[in-house]
Design a protein around this motif. Sequence first.
Motif, PDB file in Angstrom:
ATOM      1  N   ILE A 201       0.886  -1.226  -0.024  1.00  0.00           N
ATOM      2  CA  ILE A 201       0.049  -0.001   0.187  1.00  0.00           C
ATOM      3  C   ILE A 201       0.864   1.223  -0.064  1.00  0.00           C
ATOM      4  N   SER A 202       0.247   2.300  -0.532  1.00  0.00           N
ATOM      5  CA  SER A 202       1.156   3.805  -0.458  1.00  0.00           C
ATOM      6  C   SER A 202       0.248   4.430   0.510  1.00  0.00           C
ATOM      7  N   VAL A 203       1.140   4.975   1.398  1.00  0.00           N
ATOM      8  CA  VAL A 203       0.305   5.759   2.622  1.00  0.00           C
ATOM      9  C   VAL A 203       0.864   7.096   2.553  1.00  0.00           C
ATOM     10  N   VAL A 204       0.047   8.055   2.833  1.00  0.00           N
ATOM     11  CA  VAL A 204       0.062   9.423   2.940  1.00  0.00           C
ATOM     12  C   VAL A 204      -0.506   9.997   4.395  1.00  0.00           C
ATOM     13  N   ASN A 205       0.554  10.615   4.985  1.00  0.00           N
ATOM     14  CA  ASN A 205       0.287  11.343   6.411  1.00  0.00           C
ATOM     15  C   ASN A 205      -0.271  12.785   6.193  1.00  0.00           C
ATOM     16  N   PHE A 206      -1.655  12.789   6.899  1.00  0.00           N
ATOM     17  CA  PHE A 206      -2.193  14.008   6.964  1.00  0.00           C
ATOM     18  C   PHE A 206      -2.061  14.742   8.270  1.00  0.00           C
ATOM     19  N   PHE A 207      -1.683  15.951   8.518  1.00  0.00           N
ATOM     20  CA  PHE A 207      -1.489  16.323   9.767  1.00  0.00           C
ATOM     21  C   PHE A 207      -1.806  18.084   9.559  1.00  0.00           C
ATOM     22  N   THR A 208      -2.288  18.867  10.652  1.00  0.00           N
ATOM     23  CA  THR A 208      -2.245  20.120  10.756  1.00  0.00           C
ATOM     24  C   THR A 208      -1.787  20.537  12.148  1.00  0.00           C
ATOM     25  N   GLU A 209      -2.062  21.914  12.460  1.00  0.00           N
ATOM     26  CA  GLU A 209      -1.380  22.336  13.765  1.00  0.00           C
ATOM     27  C   GLU A 209      -2.521  21.687  14.831  1.00  0.00           C
ATOM     28  N   THR A 210      -3.573  21.369  14.298  1.00  0.00           N
ATOM     29  CA  THR A 210      -4.601  20.926  15.578  1.00  0.00           C
ATOM     30  C   THR A 210      -4.992  19.413  15.695  1.00  0.00           C
TER      31      THR A 210
END
Length: 850
Positions: A201-210
């Motif tokens: 699988i190809s994985v993408v990390n999602f993050f913001t300041e909160t």
Amino acid sequence: MANTHAFEPPPLENEKACLTVVRADEANAPTAPNDRELKIEIGHVLFLDVVGYSKLLIHAQSELLQQLNEIVRATPQFRAANAAGKLLRLPTGDGMVLVFRDSPEAPLRCAIEIGEALRAHGGIELRMGIHSGPVNEVIDVDGRANVAGAGINIAQRVMDCGDAGHILLSKHVAEDLEHYVRWQPHLHPLGDYEAKHGAIISVVNFFTETAGNSAPPAKLAHSRVSGRSRRRRVDRPASRPSTSFMSLLLTGVSLLAVIWFFTHPPSRDSRGGAGSAAPTVPSLAAIPEKSIAVLPFENLSAAKETAYFADGIQDEILTDLAKIADLKVISRTSVMQYKTIRARNLREIGRQLGVAHVLEGSVEQFGNRIRVNAQLIDARTDAHLWAQVYDRDLKDIFAIQSEIAKAIADQLQAKLSPREKAAIRQASTTDLVAERLYRQALEESGLASNPDAKAPLLKTVVLLEEAIARDPHFIQAYGLLATSHLDLYWEGFDHTPARLALARTTIEQAEKIAPDAGSVHIVKGDYAYVAFRDYDTAQAELLIARKTMPNNAVIYIRSATIERRLGHWDASLRDFEKGVSLDPRNFRYLIETAFTYQVLRRFPEAAQTYTRALSVAPQDYFARTQLAEIEFFARADLPLWRAQIDRVLAEDPTSATTIANSLFNCALAERDRDALRRAIEAIRPDGLRDPYNNSLYSRPWFIGLAARALGDAAGAKAAFTKARAIEEKAVQAEPAYAAAWSRLGLIDAGLGRNNEAQREGLRACELLPVAKDALDGPSYITNLALIYAWTGEKDRALDQLARSAALPGGITYGELKKMPQWDPLRGDPRFEKIVASLEPAAPAGAKRAQ
């Protein structure tokens, strides 16, 4: 006799809808669905899991889940979707699954809201995974509506990669979201990983300041994989072959080629001309002394920015050396395949690429300083011929590139003209950010061979526009941007005048900046070819470009495709072979070369070249099925074709979309109801592009064709009626688009609109005759023959069919022998004579196809 089991295609209405059930705890018990009406749709899945749940005491587990349920139910996205009946919630023991039917944004919005609420609440450590994929309604043991499917399974595998706080997305979802400004800055690709049961699988990390977790997941550091075929969608489950299986696969592919060469000796096809042998890897004796491959430079720093510097330095050196006519320089696509190989066998690499020398190097950044180490090696003896370390200020990175290129040219004793010396000294850009954006765009454009190439092409456009905004004189960025616009138009993803206008505007801007640049002349030729089929102008522009870019494989490949359209087959093959010699491990170029042999019905050479392409990408599903399909075209051999398709599907059930064309045509030739149903389910809602003439056929067309073949007149009429509405809009939008007229003619023939069908089929042949396009033109003659056959004009049908059989790119033996479309002509002596004219000589003792 009418077929008593009417063919019932999957539903066409609301193709992009997701789930059609409400929450399980609110649904009434439905009746069991008919087995033939199993609904497989696309769900947007959020999989939640409590980290450390199993270590808690039972009462603590219960309290925690109750708190989590309250937090989730309170989020605005959950409430809105639930109120609209567009949400299904499934408990999983230590978490839950939320399946949305709105859009790919819905699960991400919900995940963000949950993450923000958890930060304020505290006490619950959660990881989340998101994927959009197939789900189907099922009835559980209590008789309630439920869902299952790969969409949920993959979302769980994506989630399993994470640690506490992570919001992880499959690459498929990330590609849908990255075109929106509000999401793109927060998407951080993590690469390809091996998950449970060997799935890649190809994985993408999602993050913001909160919300989210910016740290890379710990477990992925040990399961990353590399070197996979770019055409394969790695964010879907697949069986990862063992070393022994890979050896077996390559042996099997080679065996197919060997069978071809023993049973189909290469011959001079009377329809295609003498031509040349299929391109092969050159022997050591044939390798020119002044030849070089510039291998990817190694990034010795942890920062990703330095990786872009490393790629940029290597590519710029390669580009500079490629401007020297006295050298043979291997193109970027082939050398980049060695990027992830640390212990390089330089002799083998030299042999694979057909060069005497290789350049290796490394890049390391220390604050505002950069160190570049480069060394030239004789690939035949492993002898080190030259080495140099450059320790400079970061702003001098562009000067280092030119210095290395000049030093290598001197070492190889290459003769440089004054113009070539000046070209080497001129940097493409001096803006480091623009350079990085261009490198990212190159990565995306490399995915343009995928079946779902629209997304990477659109992302390429966005990145290049940003690069040009930073450096309005970045001529390479203009060239790639214009090419991306033209690809979107040509491949049918955006076949509109507006997209052509964007390409034209980009070219005009580039021409104002550098009218003599080879890349400008290449895209000017592309535009003349794509927009007007002005082959003379296109070739003239390529000849100008060749003077300043003598080692550019693109120029030869473009020229080969134009010669192919003109019917200059020998010249086309020579240019393909030259292009492949400069880019010997370019999968797409090998596929195009193989296809050209296939068009000429030179099936042994086609098989050899497809086999060589598979040596570059052994797991490429299209090439594997295409290699087997050749045997069908040549000898009407369905078992071999079916066996390869089944083998691919067994390894990766999700590959059906990639090989949907082969899947459908094989099932149609077999007249297999169940196989046709499965094939139609694999066709995307927007249709399926014919790999032979870039014509996008709508999904209802395939449903109608299958229904007609199975004797379901009512089903065929209903599907063809829907298909007609699509094609009628297409011809209204572009009255000079031959492919749309031809498709409309076939549909009208299927609907019994005989006069209209014949006029439309003829119109397509008039708009794009063989004299104007020797590659696509024959397909419109074949379609016209089928239109006449379906409308009862047997004599006209046979006249057109005889023309098609005599032309490269026309009908093949296997198609006439097995495809049900030609049933109205079977038994006619003239038809059987045409079939016999295409039948190959059978090897001694072999049985003819029945």
